[in-house]
Every structure is written in C-alpha cells, then in structure tokens.
Design a protein around this motif. Structure first.
Motif, PDB file in Angstrom:
ATOM      1  N   ARG A  83      18.201   3.338   4.785  1.00 40.62           N
ATOM      2  CA  ARG A  83      17.183   4.268   4.298  1.00 40.62           C
ATOM      3  C   ARG A  83      16.707   3.868   2.904  1.00 40.62           C
ATOM      4  O   ARG A  83      15.510   3.960   2.601  1.00 40.62           O
ATOM      5  N   ALA A  84      17.611   3.406   2.067  1.00 44.50           N
ATOM      6  CA  ALA A  84      17.231   2.961   0.725  1.00 44.50           C
ATOM      7  C   ALA A  84      16.294   1.760   0.819  1.00 44.50           C
ATOM      8  O   ALA A  84      15.294   1.681   0.100  1.00 44.50           O
ATOM      9  N   ALA A  85      16.590   0.822   1.713  1.00 40.78           N
ATOM     10  CA  ALA A  85      15.731  -0.357   1.891  1.00 40.78           C
ATOM     11  C   ALA A  85      14.350   0.057   2.384  1.00 40.78           C
ATOM     12  O   ALA A  85      13.332  -0.473   1.924  1.00 40.78           O
ATOM     13  N   LYS A  86      14.296   1.020   3.295  1.00 37.95           N
ATOM     14  CA  LYS A  86      13.006   1.498   3.802  1.00 37.95           C
ATOM     15  C   LYS A  86      12.201   2.157   2.672  1.00 37.95           C
ATOM     16  O   LYS A  86      10.985   1.991   2.591  1.00 37.95           O
ATOM     17  N   SER A  87      12.864   2.871   1.800  1.00 36.38           N
ATOM     18  CA  SER A  87      12.183   3.509   0.672  1.00 36.38           C
ATOM     19  C   SER A  87      11.622   2.468  -0.295  1.00 36.38           C
ATOM     20  O   SER A  87      10.503   2.609  -0.785  1.00 36.38           O
ATOM     21  N   VAL A  88      12.392   1.423  -0.568  1.00 34.61           N
ATOM     22  CA  VAL A  88      11.924   0.350  -1.451  1.00 34.61           C
ATOM     23  C   VAL A  88      10.719  -0.343  -0.817  1.00 34.61           C
ATOM     24  O   VAL A  88       9.710  -0.602  -1.486  1.00 34.61           O
ATOM     25  N   ASP A  89      10.804  -0.634   0.480  1.00 32.12           N
ATOM     26  CA  ASP A  89       9.678  -1.258   1.173  1.00 32.12           C
ATOM     27  C   ASP A  89       8.425  -0.382   1.089  1.00 32.12           C
ATOM     28  O   ASP A  89       7.322  -0.885   0.848  1.00 32.12           O
ATOM     29  N   GLY A  90       8.603   0.917   1.271  1.00 32.69           N
ATOM     30  CA  GLY A  90       7.470   1.838   1.179  1.00 32.69           C
ATOM     31  C   GLY A  90       6.855   1.847  -0.211  1.00 32.69           C
ATOM     32  O   GLY A  90       5.624   1.881  -0.358  1.00 32.69           O
ATOM     33  N   ALA A  91       7.698   1.801  -1.232  1.00 29.46           N
ATOM     34  CA  ALA A  91       7.200   1.780  -2.612  1.00 29.46           C
ATOM     35  C   ALA A  91       6.413   0.499  -2.876  1.00 29.46           C
ATOM     36  O   ALA A  91       5.360   0.524  -3.531  1.00 29.46           O
ATOM     37  N   LEU A  92       6.907  -0.626  -2.366  1.00 31.23           N
ATOM     38  CA  LEU A  92       6.206  -1.896  -2.561  1.00 31.23           C
ATOM     39  C   LEU A  92       4.871  -1.917  -1.812  1.00 31.23           C
ATOM     40  O   LEU A  92       3.862  -2.392  -2.347  1.00 31.23           O
ATOM     41  N   LEU A  93       4.858  -1.391  -0.593  1.00 26.73           N
ATOM     42  CA  LEU A  93       3.601  -1.315   0.164  1.00 26.73           C
ATOM     43  C   LEU A  93       2.591  -0.407  -0.534  1.00 26.73           C
ATOM     44  O   LEU A  93       1.406  -0.745  -0.631  1.00 26.73           O
ATOM     45  N   ALA A  94       3.057   0.730  -1.006  1.00 25.51           N
ATOM     46  CA  ALA A  94       2.163   1.663  -1.696  1.00 25.51           C
ATOM     47  C   ALA A  94       1.624   1.042  -2.987  1.00 25.51           C
ATOM     48  O   ALA A  94       0.440   1.213  -3.318  1.00 25.51           O
ATOM     49  N   THR A  95       2.458   0.319  -3.696  1.00 27.83           N
ATOM     50  CA  THR A  95       2.023  -0.320  -4.940  1.00 27.83           C
ATOM     51  C   THR A  95       1.009  -1.419  -4.659  1.00 27.83           C
ATOM     52  O   THR A  95       0.015  -1.558  -5.385  1.00 27.83           O
ATOM     53  N   ALA A  96       1.240  -2.194  -3.604  1.00 27.20           N
ATOM     54  CA  ALA A  96       0.280  -3.239  -3.237  1.00 27.20           C
ATOM     55  C   ALA A  96      -1.068  -2.620  -2.884  1.00 27.20           C
ATOM     56  O   ALA A  96      -2.120  -3.120  -3.286  1.00 27.20           O
ATOM     57  N   ALA A  97      -1.041  -1.514  -2.168  1.00 24.78           N
ATOM     58  CA  ALA A  97      -2.283  -0.830  -1.822  1.00 24.78           C
ATOM     59  C   ALA A  97      -2.950  -0.267  -3.068  1.00 24.78           C
ATOM     60  O   ALA A  97      -4.179  -0.316  -3.205  1.00 24.78           O
ATOM     61  N   TYR A  98      -2.153   0.244  -3.963  1.00 21.00           N
ATOM     62  CA  TYR A  98      -2.681   0.773  -5.233  1.00 21.00           C
ATOM     63  C   TYR A  98      -3.374  -0.338  -6.007  1.00 21.00           C
ATOM     64  O   TYR A  98      -4.481  -0.161  -6.512  1.00 21.00           O
ATOM     65  N   GLU A  99      -2.722  -1.473  -6.080  1.00 16.25           N
ATOM     66  CA  GLU A  99      -3.311  -2.606  -6.795  1.00 16.25           C
ATOM     67  C   GLU A  99      -4.612  -3.051  -6.155  1.00 16.25           C
ATOM     68  O   GLU A  99      -5.534  -3.484  -6.839  1.00 16.25           O
ATOM     69  N   ALA A 100      -4.701  -2.961  -4.855  1.00 15.55           N
ATOM     70  CA  ALA A 100      -5.913  -3.356  -4.146  1.00 15.55           C
ATOM     71  C   ALA A 100      -7.000  -2.286  -4.287  1.00 15.55           C
ATOM     72  O   ALA A 100      -8.118  -2.495  -3.853  1.00 15.55           O
ATOM     73  N   GLY A 101      -6.647  -1.171  -4.852  1.00 20.03           N
ATOM     74  CA  GLY A 101      -7.628  -0.107  -5.060  1.00 20.03           C
ATOM     75  C   GLY A 101      -7.849   0.765  -3.847  1.00 20.03           C
ATOM     76  O   GLY A 101      -8.804   1.548  -3.807  1.00 20.03           O
ATOM     77  N   ASP A 102      -7.000   0.674  -2.850  1.00 23.62           N
ATOM     78  CA  ASP A 102      -7.171   1.479  -1.643  1.00 23.62           C
ATOM     79  C   ASP A 102      -6.224   2.674  -1.713  1.00 23.62           C
ATOM     80  O   ASP A 102      -5.114   2.638  -1.219  1.00 23.62           O
ATOM     81  N   MET A 103      -6.658   3.745  -2.357  1.00 25.03           N
ATOM     82  CA  MET A 103      -5.803   4.914  -2.574  1.00 25.03           C
ATOM     83  C   MET A 103      -5.386   5.583  -1.256  1.00 25.03           C
ATOM     84  O   MET A 103      -4.262   6.062  -1.139  1.00 25.03           O
ATOM     85  N   GLU A 104      -6.252   5.614  -0.283  1.00 22.56           N
ATOM     86  CA  GLU A 104      -5.890   6.248   0.983  1.00 22.56           C
ATOM     87  C   GLU A 104      -4.784   5.465   1.683  1.00 22.56           C
ATOM     88  O   GLU A 104      -3.839   6.035   2.223  1.00 22.56           O
ATOM     89  N   MET A 105      -4.880   4.144   1.639  1.00 22.72           N
ATOM     90  CA  MET A 105      -3.845   3.315   2.243  1.00 22.72           C
ATOM     91  C   MET A 105      -2.518   3.507   1.508  1.00 22.72           C
ATOM     92  O   MET A 105      -1.453   3.560   2.123  1.00 22.72           O
ATOM     93  N   ALA A 106      -2.563   3.643   0.205  1.00 20.74           N
ATOM     94  CA  ALA A 106      -1.340   3.872  -0.575  1.00 20.74           C
ATOM     95  C   ALA A 106      -0.715   5.207  -0.205  1.00 20.74           C
ATOM     96  O   ALA A 106       0.499   5.313  -0.032  1.00 20.74           O
ATOM     97  N   THR A 107      -1.536   6.244  -0.058  1.00 21.65           N
ATOM     98  CA  THR A 107      -1.025   7.564   0.325  1.00 21.65           C
ATOM     99  C   THR A 107      -0.372   7.498   1.701  1.00 21.65           C
ATOM    100  O   THR A 107       0.713   8.037   1.918  1.00 21.65           O
ATOM    101  N   ARG A 108      -1.021   6.805   2.642  1.00 24.38           N
ATOM    102  CA  ARG A 108      -0.482   6.674   3.993  1.00 24.38           C
ATOM    103  C   ARG A 108       0.845   5.919   3.971  1.00 24.38           C
ATOM    104  O   ARG A 108       1.798   6.293   4.659  1.00 24.38           O
ATOM    105  N   ALA A 109       0.951   4.866   3.170  1.00 31.42           N
ATOM    106  CA  ALA A 109       2.194   4.090   3.073  1.00 31.42           C
ATOM    107  C   ALA A 109       3.324   4.942   2.499  1.00 31.42           C
ATOM    108  O   ALA A 109       4.457   4.888   2.965  1.00 31.42           O
ATOM    109  N   GLN A 110       3.007   5.761   1.504  1.00 32.56           N
ATOM    110  CA  GLN A 110       4.036   6.641   0.932  1.00 32.56           C
ATOM    111  C   GLN A 110       4.505   7.655   1.966  1.00 32.56           C
ATOM    112  O   GLN A 110       5.692   7.914   2.099  1.00 32.56           O
ATOM    113  N   ARG A 111       3.573   8.246   2.687  1.00 28.37           N
ATOM    114  CA  ARG A 111       3.948   9.243   3.699  1.00 28.37           C
ATOM    115  C   ARG A 111       4.775   8.611   4.798  1.00 28.37           C
ATOM    116  O   ARG A 111       5.723   9.204   5.282  1.00 28.37           O
ATOM    117  N   HIS A 112       4.395   7.405   5.199  1.00 27.01           N
ATOM    118  CA  HIS A 112       5.152   6.715   6.245  1.00 27.01           C
ATOM    119  C   HIS A 112       6.578   6.434   5.775  1.00 27.01           C
ATOM    120  O   HIS A 112       7.528   6.628   6.517  1.00 27.01           O
TER     121      HIS A 112
END
Length: 130
Positions: A83-112
């Motif tokens: 579960r900790a690894a899944k949380s880290v992966d989610g944080a990295l995905l959300a951050t990558a989406a944030y950097e790309a400027g896609d806020m909706e994708m970042a929100t979806r990654a965090q929720r997932h």
C-alpha cells in the motif's frame, strides 16, 4: 478551483526516501515471521508441577496463540509495504501530471491512488459537488 502548492523536486526527494523505507519494510516483514516463530519456540510449555520447559515438543498455549496471531495478521503485515508503494506511485503520477499542467489528470491520479471512485455524473453530480 483550489490552488496547488507542489514542489516536484520535493516530491521526488520524498519518493526516493520512501524507496529506501520500502526496502527496509520488506526485511521487516520477513523478520516478523521469523521473530514470531522464535517467540513461540522460546515460550516453552508447562510441565507437571508448574515447571516451565523451553522448546517443549508440540509447544504450549502461548506458542499456539502466537502461531494463530501470526497467521491472522500475516496478510495485513504484507499489505503495508504494498500500500505504501502504491501511494508513492500515485504521488509521482500526480506530480508528473501537475508538471505537465494537466490538473484534471493529477486529480484523477490522486483519487486512484487513494482508492476513491469518480462520482457518477449520470446522477447529476458536478465537479463542484466534490
């Protein structure tokens, strides 16, 4: 829309530190089973007259209780690093989406990563209801 205050370099640093922690966690999970077995062996049994016998054949009540406890908690203990690894992966995905400027994708990654389902838009819910 709420404003995000994310430092991608900070997220990367924490994620790399979590990688080290996750490596240690796998060792801890392995040691958990070994330690429970050692505790069961050291618990001994009670012989006639109330004398304690270490490492008695078949084990005693404490050994049986420890074995049952270890068996009942093994899946939960093994789930912690996953579960900790899944949380880290989610944080990295959300951050990558944030950097790309896609806020909706970042929100979806965090929720997932948090296991939260998207609302059912067919029921008339809007993003403002979130």
């Amino acid at each position: 829309m709420p404003k995000w205050d994310v430092t991608p370099a900070g997220v990367g640093l924490v994620a790399s530190q979590m990688g080290e922690v996750l490596g240690a966690m796998s060792k801890i999970v392995t040691a958990y089973g070994e330690d429970m077995g050692g505790a069961a062996m050291a618990s001994g049994t009670v012989a006639e007259g109330g004398a304690s016998v270490k490492g008695g054949a078949g084990g005693g009540l404490v050994a049986a209780a420890l074995a049952e406890f270890a068996q009942g908690t093994a899946a939960e203990v093994q789930f912690i690093p996953a579960r900790a690894a899944k949380s880290v992966d989610g944080a990295l995905l959300a951050t990558a989406a944030y950097e790309a400027g896609d806020m909706e994708m970042a929100t979806r990654a965090q929720r997932h990563a948090a296991g939260v389902d998207e609302p059912d838009m067919a029921h008339g819910w809007t993003r403002g209801d979130l």
